[in-house]
Design a protein around this motif. Structure first.
Motif, PDB file in Angstrom:
ATOM      1  N   GLU B  85       0.836  -1.204   0.000  1.00  0.00           N
ATOM      2  CA  GLU B  85       0.000   0.000   0.000  1.00  0.00           C
ATOM      3  C   GLU B  85       0.876   1.262   0.000  1.00  0.00           C
ATOM      4  N   MET B  86       1.954   1.192   0.763  1.00  0.00           N
ATOM      5  CA  MET B  86       2.862   2.347   0.836  1.00  0.00           C
ATOM      6  C   MET B  86       3.458   2.645  -0.544  1.00  0.00           C
ATOM      7  N   ALA B  87       3.888   1.593  -1.247  1.00  0.00           N
ATOM      8  CA  ALA B  87       4.474   1.808  -2.578  1.00  0.00           C
ATOM      9  C   ALA B  87       3.432   2.372  -3.533  1.00  0.00           C
ATOM     10  N   ASN B  88       2.189   1.889  -3.407  1.00  0.00           N
ATOM     11  CA  ASN B  88       1.135   2.396  -4.282  1.00  0.00           C
ATOM     12  C   ASN B  88       0.822   3.864  -4.028  1.00  0.00           C
ATOM     13  N   TRP B  89       0.965   4.262  -2.796  1.00  0.00           N
ATOM     14  CA  TRP B  89       0.663   5.651  -2.442  1.00  0.00           C
ATOM     15  C   TRP B  89       1.798   6.605  -2.758  1.00  0.00           C
ATOM     16  N   ALA B  90       2.988   6.058  -2.893  1.00  0.00           N
ATOM     17  CA  ALA B  90       4.159   6.924  -3.003  1.00  0.00           C
ATOM     18  C   ALA B  90       4.020   8.027  -4.056  1.00  0.00           C
ATOM     19  N   PRO B  91       3.610   7.700  -5.295  1.00  0.00           N
ATOM     20  CA  PRO B  91       3.523   8.784  -6.294  1.00  0.00           C
ATOM     21  C   PRO B  91       2.512   9.864  -5.904  1.00  0.00           C
ATOM     22  N   LYS B  92       1.454   9.458  -5.244  1.00  0.00           N
ATOM     23  CA  LYS B  92       0.430  10.441  -4.827  1.00  0.00           C
ATOM     24  C   LYS B  92       1.004  11.353  -3.745  1.00  0.00           C
ATOM     25  N   ILE B  93       1.837  10.776  -2.895  1.00  0.00           N
ATOM     26  CA  ILE B  93       2.452  11.577  -1.833  1.00  0.00           C
ATOM     27  C   ILE B  93       3.395  12.609  -2.433  1.00  0.00           C
ATOM     28  N   ILE B  94       4.137  12.177  -3.440  1.00  0.00           N
ATOM     29  CA  ILE B  94       5.043  13.133  -4.100  1.00  0.00           C
ATOM     30  C   ILE B  94       4.244  14.270  -4.724  1.00  0.00           C
ATOM     31  N   ASP B  95       3.138  13.918  -5.382  1.00  0.00           N
ATOM     32  CA  ASP B  95       2.288  14.950  -5.985  1.00  0.00           C
ATOM     33  C   ASP B  95       1.824  15.951  -4.928  1.00  0.00           C
ATOM     34  N   LEU B  96       1.424  15.426  -3.794  1.00  0.00           N
ATOM     35  CA  LEU B  96       0.919  16.297  -2.729  1.00  0.00           C
ATOM     36  C   LEU B  96       2.021  17.234  -2.228  1.00  0.00           C
ATOM     37  N   SER B 390      13.186  -7.523 -12.521  1.00  0.00           N
ATOM     38  CA  SER B 390      13.282  -6.094 -12.766  1.00  0.00           C
ATOM     39  C   SER B 390      13.063  -5.751 -14.238  1.00  0.00           C
ATOM     40  N   GLY B 391      12.190  -4.785 -14.492  1.00  0.00           N
ATOM     41  CA  GLY B 391      11.946  -4.331 -15.848  1.00  0.00           C
ATOM     42  C   GLY B 391      10.799  -5.058 -16.536  1.00  0.00           C
ATOM     43  N   SER B 392      10.346  -6.175 -16.003  1.00  0.00           N
ATOM     44  CA  SER B 392       9.235  -6.879 -16.641  1.00  0.00           C
ATOM     45  C   SER B 392       7.911  -6.282 -16.159  1.00  0.00           C
ATOM     46  N   PRO B 393       6.825  -6.546 -16.906  1.00  0.00           N
ATOM     47  CA  PRO B 393       5.556  -5.898 -16.557  1.00  0.00           C
ATOM     48  C   PRO B 393       5.119  -6.236 -15.131  1.00  0.00           C
ATOM     49  N   ALA B 394       4.524  -5.264 -14.492  1.00  0.00           N
ATOM     50  CA  ALA B 394       4.074  -5.471 -13.115  1.00  0.00           C
ATOM     51  C   ALA B 394       2.888  -6.427 -13.098  1.00  0.00           C
ATOM     52  N   PRO B 395       2.830  -7.289 -12.108  1.00  0.00           N
ATOM     53  CA  PRO B 395       1.714  -8.217 -12.042  1.00  0.00           C
ATOM     54  C   PRO B 395       0.396  -7.551 -11.674  1.00  0.00           C
ATOM     55  N   LEU B 396       0.439  -6.354 -11.125  1.00  0.00           N
ATOM     56  CA  LEU B 396      -0.838  -5.694 -10.822  1.00  0.00           C
ATOM     57  C   LEU B 396      -0.666  -4.186 -10.868  1.00  0.00           C
ATOM     58  N   ASP B 397      -1.775  -3.512 -11.173  1.00  0.00           N
ATOM     59  CA  ASP B 397      -1.747  -2.058 -11.212  1.00  0.00           C
ATOM     60  C   ASP B 397      -1.652  -1.501  -9.798  1.00  0.00           C
ATOM     61  N   ALA B 398      -1.237  -0.252  -9.745  1.00  0.00           N
ATOM     62  CA  ALA B 398      -1.139   0.400  -8.439  1.00  0.00           C
ATOM     63  C   ALA B 398      -2.494   0.995  -8.086  1.00  0.00           C
ATOM     64  N   LYS B 399      -3.200   0.315  -7.223  1.00  0.00           N
ATOM     65  CA  LYS B 399      -4.509   0.872  -6.829  1.00  0.00           C
ATOM     66  C   LYS B 399      -4.569   1.021  -5.320  1.00  0.00           C
ATOM     67  N   VAL B 400      -5.166   2.102  -4.891  1.00  0.00           N
ATOM     68  CA  VAL B 400      -5.357   2.302  -3.455  1.00  0.00           C
ATOM     69  C   VAL B 400      -6.283   1.213  -2.936  1.00  0.00           C
ATOM     70  N   GLY B 401      -5.908   0.664  -1.800  1.00  0.00           N
ATOM     71  CA  GLY B 401      -6.764  -0.347  -1.201  1.00  0.00           C
ATOM     72  C   GLY B 401      -6.336  -1.772  -1.493  1.00  0.00           C
ATOM     73  N   LEU B 402      -5.325  -1.952  -2.329  1.00  0.00           N
ATOM     74  CA  LEU B 402      -4.856  -3.311  -2.618  1.00  0.00           C
ATOM     75  C   LEU B 402      -4.142  -3.900  -1.401  1.00  0.00           C
ATOM     76  N   GLY B 403      -3.342  -3.079  -0.762  1.00  0.00           N
ATOM     77  CA  GLY B 403      -2.533  -3.593   0.336  1.00  0.00           C
ATOM     78  C   GLY B 403      -3.205  -3.452   1.693  1.00  0.00           C
ATOM     79  N   MET B 404      -3.729  -2.280   1.940  1.00  0.00           N
ATOM     80  CA  MET B 404      -4.407  -2.031   3.202  1.00  0.00           C
ATOM     81  C   MET B 404      -5.750  -1.404   2.909  1.00  0.00           C
ATOM     82  N   GLN B 405      -6.688  -1.627   3.827  1.00  0.00           N
ATOM     83  CA  GLN B 405      -8.011  -1.051   3.636  1.00  0.00           C
ATOM     84  C   GLN B 405      -7.987   0.386   4.134  1.00  0.00           C
ATOM     85  N   LEU B 406      -8.212   1.315   3.224  1.00  0.00           N
ATOM     86  CA  LEU B 406      -8.169   2.738   3.592  1.00  0.00           C
ATOM     87  C   LEU B 406      -9.225   3.032   4.649  1.00  0.00           C
ATOM     88  N   GLY B 407      -8.798   3.626   5.713  1.00  0.00           N
ATOM     89  CA  GLY B 407      -9.753   4.077   6.731  1.00  0.00           C
ATOM     90  C   GLY B 407     -10.092   3.034   7.784  1.00  0.00           C
TER      91      GLY B 407
END
Lengths: 304, 649, 293
Positions: B85-96, B390-407
């Motif tokens: 979940e942290m890795a998925n959020w990382a780009p959003k945190i940078i944007d913020l 490394s470099g091969s396609p990711a097995p899943l998209d980065a979506k919020v809620g995949l790793g931890m349940q938000l809230g």
């Protein structure tokens, strides 16, 4: 989006008009005070360099020193007879000096000099700006009180000034009497050196800081460059100021007065024609020259 | 009128981002900090903050790979869902952060620039000069100041947290002391967020700031909160030795091309610039051809330690190696690393652009901390995937809620309901070793992601329960009188002047630091750690008779320090106990008597508990259902275990 | 990018700087006297106390204060109490340990004894900053400095922490300018050295103190931060409100151009440039306001 920092409603007059007062304080230092200071020092120092600028041969004026004094006399006469609205200009100037002084002292009191710990050149200039302001005010007061109002402090008999006898009264004032140096005169001379030095410094340094205050010079490099310009101007004015004092410290007040009387006896044509007048003569309209409703050929008529 | 409110303890990145998030959601926040929050230890972070961005993504890097690298870098000790979940959020945190005005370095087109960092072959680290942590905390400090001006956040700076107040099994406030007036008082809240950072001062000298004693975490620990993986202490490979502190030389120095070497000849007296290339040993590059100088920290540290301590090849015969940037363009270095090179120049006197720096490892980060729980997200594959190539396609998209349940109210909550642990004091994200530039990320992620959980806990979990404000004063008064008595007993002992080293708090603190550094850092053994535990017991006895030299009832710093020493001893004991009981080598924890990783027994969280004055340790399973463990070698060559090297490549 | 590192053209090939030469001369384990201005608390009289400290090579002021804390005995052998001081990161990025050393303000962590007192028997004086109220000994209360950041709303008014995409793009040159301004650690050196920024006695309450601070000179620190946020694409939103404050009493006009601030700034922030920029902005703002109403 407003926060606790909003201005309180019970603001004083000063708080309400703070920016205007601050910037007027800055502006008055340059116009009119600074401009007047330049004109004043240029005029006074003409007693030294006037011999080289004097174009015509005046009766009884042969020595170089006399020529300089004569030129100075003509300059003073021109200023006092030819500049329009002189009274208005003077009032503006006096008001400006009063304003600049009162608020200058008030603002300066908010600072605490710390050159003992931070002896940077710019910090010394900061402190000197305030000191020179205080001294400048005292000097101007003395200068005006003795020459304009006829106070007799240090100079018995007084040295009340008139345009016709500007040079001799100034010489008497600086030397302490109409008969040459007295002990009081030495003090006055020193006071003049100090006062003029301080005022010239105050103006040159003020010109430098004003450029920052108004946001004209931004970068350190620009401030440094403008600093050179101000220092150059200051040095030139300083030389003019010192030379003026020197001249009137060495000339004989009595002989100067005689010279002035001689010049006074001569007719008003001795007053150097203004630029307009010369232009008018050049195009052969030299009988009744009227420019802008003023008769430039007659003496003081426009004021009366 | 009674109202819900939240207490945040600690004003670093985690505490500030939590405060912003919770205040924004509408709960008033009381923010406690030992220092003005702008001066928190987060300012020391230099290198950057990791996040996948579009450029990296189009080159085959992904959030998933960031996650995978973090798990691998942490030697498979972390529970994996929170890391995803942290890795998925990382780009959003940078944007913020970007929106908040952080001056990230830019490319010529004006996009955010990236640099290379340890444990990755992709550039994925965003940075603001070489003071990224400072820039990040300033941005958050500004937002908190904004809320403070609006009355939503109330700051208590120079207040020391003395302990949580627990009533009917949940945290209902804290007891704290004003370090200036020495006033002790209780504060009520419906949830308490601990964001109190690491415990470097337990080791005496470290790269940490003077307030990073770990005392706040220890006070929670002693009040019943569990402590996870205490033995996982990161020793940073490159620090500048100093009398008062070991100053960090950022990993970014290696990310920007810095090379680590020693002269091949022991005690070579020559000036480093006079030593020809052929007589230099670039041992990291030689041993790890793929990663070279940017191997993860624990590995670089052990290699440097090995070269200096075991082989005796340290520069000038001392414990130091060269970190060399002199082959890079000086102007480039000034632009990219100005801040840290300036620190070196300031404290050592040499200009690193022209002289190789002399560095040695130093205690840097606590992966371990208060144990926390979470609610898993929606990504739960039947079987764990092999390590991502490394470099091969990711097995899943980065979506919020995949790793931890938000809230989910329990995200990053300790075993005590209502008591949360965010940032470095949370043990969750870094396993047995933290990757460079992941610390800033985990702090802000906790604050933003789990801040929502705090809000939900206060609003939803406690319905029917009165706000803490309405509770009877019993527990609060009791905690204040307990702490007042504790202070009185310490201050009453005071007499001015020098005291017997046996009972001098500074002497006890120093001895503790020396002992912990010797026993529980780079190389640990059963015998040495046992010896260390004996020493800690001795220090505890001496501490019971501790004597101050200042009896002042106003701004008594030596009292505050002396009190913290008692708590540091508790943390030290947990660290030593973990170092002893974890009979394997994993990440930062290297046992020369158990040099191999032992997944069967120890791919588990070590959990320290403090009950009735006694610390115990147990191992609890982790959730590693996303990525299957592999040998963590970073392609090492010339290793004693060729079979592991073969498996990784 | 501003840096104290010597210009690349002039650096000696050996990398040895002036500082390193001075430090090389210092003797190891010499005894240095620390003359410390102490104060037991607000309203109490200050007094001086000497401590002798054996200084190893490379020691800084903090490590000497740590020695004194562990063994608080004065130079004449009298038992004393540990000296109180404020500190944090010890690597000159947090700003906490600012004090007046040998008469000049600076961070004590980066103050190497080898530079200041290279010889046996040398004396160093430590004093608290004089522009802020003393809490105890070398520790002062710098709340006013942080309050001044509120006066100029030194933040970017974002819409909240939700995921709303990236911030504005920025050129590397503009980033370089802003980055330097953003390295300000609010240490207060610029204010301590400023002849226009002076101590305000305690007014009795937080509200009264804040009111007094609001009409006193804000100082280079907050002016430079206002410049930073006025330049940010979103931060601009509050530009006029900031300028309203900065054109008022205690604003940028109170600067006396002594320019000590820029000389003592440990982060080499072009503070005088910031003052001039704000001076310009305030000028245009005033003209615009006059004509716009």
């Amino acid at each position: 989006m407003s926060h606790s920092v909003a201005a309180a409603p019970d603001q004083s007059f000063l708080d309400k008009n703070y920016f205007l007062i601050r910037r007027l304080h800055s502006l008055t230092g340059i116009v009119p005070i600074g401009v007047f200071l330049i004109a004043h020092l240029v005029t006074n120092s003409s007693a030294a360099w006037g011999a080289f600028a004097l174009r015509e041969q005046l009766p009884g004026v042969n020595a170089t020193a006399d020529k300089g004094l004569a030129y100075f006399w003509k300059e003073v006469m021109w200023i006092n007879t030819q500049i329009p609205h002189l009274l208005l200009i003077e009032i503006t100037l006096w008001a400006s000096i009063a304003f600049h002084s009162v608020f200058g002292v008030y603002f300066a009191m908010s600072g605490k000099s710390n050159t003992n710990r931070y002896s940077y050149q710019s910090n010394w200039r900061y402190s000197l700006q305030r000191i020179s302001g205080y001294i400048g005010i005292l000097f101007i007061f003395y200068h005006v009180a003795t020459l304009r109002w006829g106070w007799t402090f240090l100079v018995p008999g007084g040295t009340k000034w008139s345009a016709e006898f500007a040079g001799s009264t100034l010489a008497a004032a600086i030397q302490g009497s109409e008969n040459g140096y007295t002990f009081g005169g030495v003090l006055v001379t020193l006071l003049y050196f100090l006062g003029v030095t301080m005022l010239v410094y105050h103006f040159a340094n003020g010109l430098w800081t004003a450029a920052i205050t108004w946001g004209i010079t931004i970068s350190a490099a620009a401030q440094r460059r403008w600093g050179y310009v101000c220092a150059g101007l200051g040095a030139a004015l300083m030389v003019m100021g010192w030379v003026s004092i020197l001249v009137f410290a060495v000339v004989n007040p009595g002989l100067t007065r005689e010279l002035e009387e001689g010049l006074q006896k001569g007719h008003s044509s001795l007053v150097e024609p203004s630029g307009n007048e010369r232009l008018a003569r050049a195009v052969r309209h030299d009988d009744e020259l009227v420019v802008g409703g003023m008769n430039l050929n007659s003496n003081r008529t426009s004021k009366e | 009128m009674s109202q819900h409110r939240v207490i945040v303890v600690g004003g670093g990145l985690a505490g500030l981002s939590a405060s912003v998030r919770i205040a924004e959601a509408g709960l008033p926040v009381d923010l406690f900090s030992l220092v003005p929050v702008k001066r928190s230890h987060s300012v020391c972070a230099q290198g950057g903050i990791n996040a996948c961005n579009e450029v990296a993504r189009q080159q085959g890097f992904s959030e998933y790979e960031h996650f995978d690298e973090t798990i691998y870098g942490g030697d498979f000790l972390a529970d994996q869902h929170p890391v995803l979940e942290m890795a998925n959020w990382a780009p959003k945190i940078i944007d913020l952060l970007d929106r908040m005005g952080v001056p990230f370095n830019r490319t010529s087109e004006g996009n955010r620039d990236l640099r290379l960092f340890g444990g990755s072959l992709f550039k994925r680290t965003h940075f603001a000069g070489a003071t990224t942590g400072q820039q990040l905390i300033y941005a958050l400090d500004e937002q908190v100041r904004r809320y403070e001006a609006e009355g939503k956040v109330n700051k208590y700076e120079f207040w020391e947290f003395l302990g949580p107040i627990i009533h009917e099994g949940r945290a209902v406030g804290i007891v704290a002391q004003d370090m200036r007036t020495m006033q002790i008082r209780s504060f009520r809240a419906d949830a308490v967020v601990m964001a109190t950072g690491g415990c470097g001062l337990v080791y005496g000298k470290s790269t940490m700031s003077v307030m990073c004693t770990g005392a706040a975490a220890a006070r929670c620990f002693r009040a019943g909160a569990w402590y996870g993986n205490p033995e996982m202490i990161q020793v940073h490979p490159t620090a500048i030795p100093g009398a008062d502190k070991l100053r960090l030389m950022s990993e970014s120095a290696r990310g920007e091309g810095g090379r680590v070497w020693v002269p091949k000849k022991a005690k070579d007296p020559r000036d480093p610039k006079q030593i020809p290339e052929s007589e230099r040993w670039y041992f990291l590059e030689e041993k790890y051809p793929a990663y070279g100088n940017i191997v993860p920290r624990d590995i670089a540290t052990r290699e440097i330690f090995d070269v200096c301590v075991n082989m005796g090849l340290g520069v000038g015969g001392e414990n130091q190696v060269y970190l060399d940037l002199t082959h890079r363009d000086p102007d480039y270095l000034t632009r990219k690393l100005g801040g840290i090179l300036e620190i070196y120049e300031k404290f050592v006197g040499d200009d690193p652009r022209f002289t190789p720096m002399k560095i040695f490892p130093a205690v840097h980060y606590s992966m371990g901390g208060l144990w926390t729980t979470y609610t898993k997200g929606s990504y739960n594959p039947g079987t764990a995937l092999p390590k991502h190539k490394s470099g091969s396609p990711a097995p899943l998209d980065a979506k919020v809620g995949l790793g931890m349940q938000l809230g989910a109210p329990n995200n990053s909550m300790t075993n005590i309901p209502g008591l949360y642990a965010f940032g470095e004091v949370n043990f969750a994200y870094h396993g047995a070793n933290r990757l460079g530039a992941n610390a800033l990320l985990s702090c802000i992620f906790d604050g933003l992601f789990c801040g929502v959980s705090v809000f939900n806990y206060v609003k939803n979990e406690a319905p029917g329960k009165a706000p803490a404000e309405g509770l009877a004063s019993g527990a609060f008064d009791e905690s204040v009188s307990r702490e007042t008595a504790r202070m009185k007993s310490l201050v009453d002992s005071a007499s001015a002047g020098a005291s017997d080293p046996a009972t001098n708090p500074y002497a006890i603190g120093k001895e503790l630091g020396d002992e912990m550094t010797a026993a529980c850092t780079v190389v640990r053994t059963e015998t040495r750690v046992k010896q260390c535990l004996t020493k800690i017991a001795e220090l505890k006895d001496r501490y019971a008779k501790v004597k101050l030299s200042d009896a002042a009832g106003w701004t008594n710093q030596s009292f505050s320090y002396a009190r913290a020493v008692g708590d540091m001893l508790a943390v030290a004991e947990a660290i030593a106990l973990g170092s002893l009981e974890r009979r394997e080598s994993r990440g930062a924890h290297y046992r020369s008597d158990y040099p191999d990783r032992n997944d069967a027994e120890f791919m588990k969280t070590s959990l320290a508990k403090h009950e009735a004055g006694k610390t115990t340790l147990e191992f609890v399973p982790i959730d590693a259902s996303l990525v299957a463990p592999t040998a963590r070698t970073y392609g090492k060559k010339d290793t004693k275990k060729p079979e592991m090297a073969a498996a990784a490549s | 990018m501003i840096s104290t590192l010597a210009p690349t053209g002039t650096a000696p090939a050996s990398g040895m700087t002036e500082a390193s030469r001075r430090r090389a001369m210092a003797k190891a384990n010499r005894v240095v006297t620390f003359r410390i201005k102490r104060c037991d608390g607000p309203g109490k009289a200050s007094y001086w106390q000497d401590f002798k400290v054996t200084v190893p090579k490379n020691a800084n002021v903090i490590s000497c204060l740590q020695q004194i804390a562990a063994n608080p005995v004065t130079a004449d052998g009298k038992p004393s109490t540990p000296v109180v001081w404020d500190s944090g990161c010890l690597e000159e990025v947090c700003g906490a340990c600012t004090m007046v050393i040998n008469g000049k303000v600076r961070q004590s962590c980066s103050c190497l004894i080898d530079d200041y007192a290279p010889n046996e028997g040398d004396v160093m004086t430590l004093e608290p900053m004089s522009k802020f109220p003393v809490v105890r000994d070398l520790w002062v209360d710098r709340s006013r400095l942080f309050h001044n950041l509120k006066r100029v709303q030194a933040w970017v008014p974002i819409d909240g922490t939700y995921n709303l995409g990236a911030g504005p793009k920025e050129t590397p040159a503009s980033q370089a300018t802003h980055y330097v301004l953003s390295t300000c650690m609010s240490c207060g050196c610029c204010l301590e050295a400023c002849p226009q920024f002076n101590e305000i006695p305690d007014q009795g309450s937080k509200e009264a103190n804040e009111a007094a601070w609001n009409s006193a000179f804000i100082g280079a620190h907050a002016i430079s931060q206002a410049r930073l946020f006025n330049a940010h694409e979103t931060g601009k939103e509050l530009k006029e409100e900031r300028l309203d404050v900065l054109m008022g009493t205690g604003g940028v006009n109170d600067c006396g151009n002594a320019q000590n601030c820029v000389k003592v700034c440990p982060k080499h922030i072009p503070l005088t440039e910031s003052i001039a920029v704000i001076g310009r902005q305030v000028t245009f703002h005033a003209i615009a306001k006059f004509f716009r109403g």
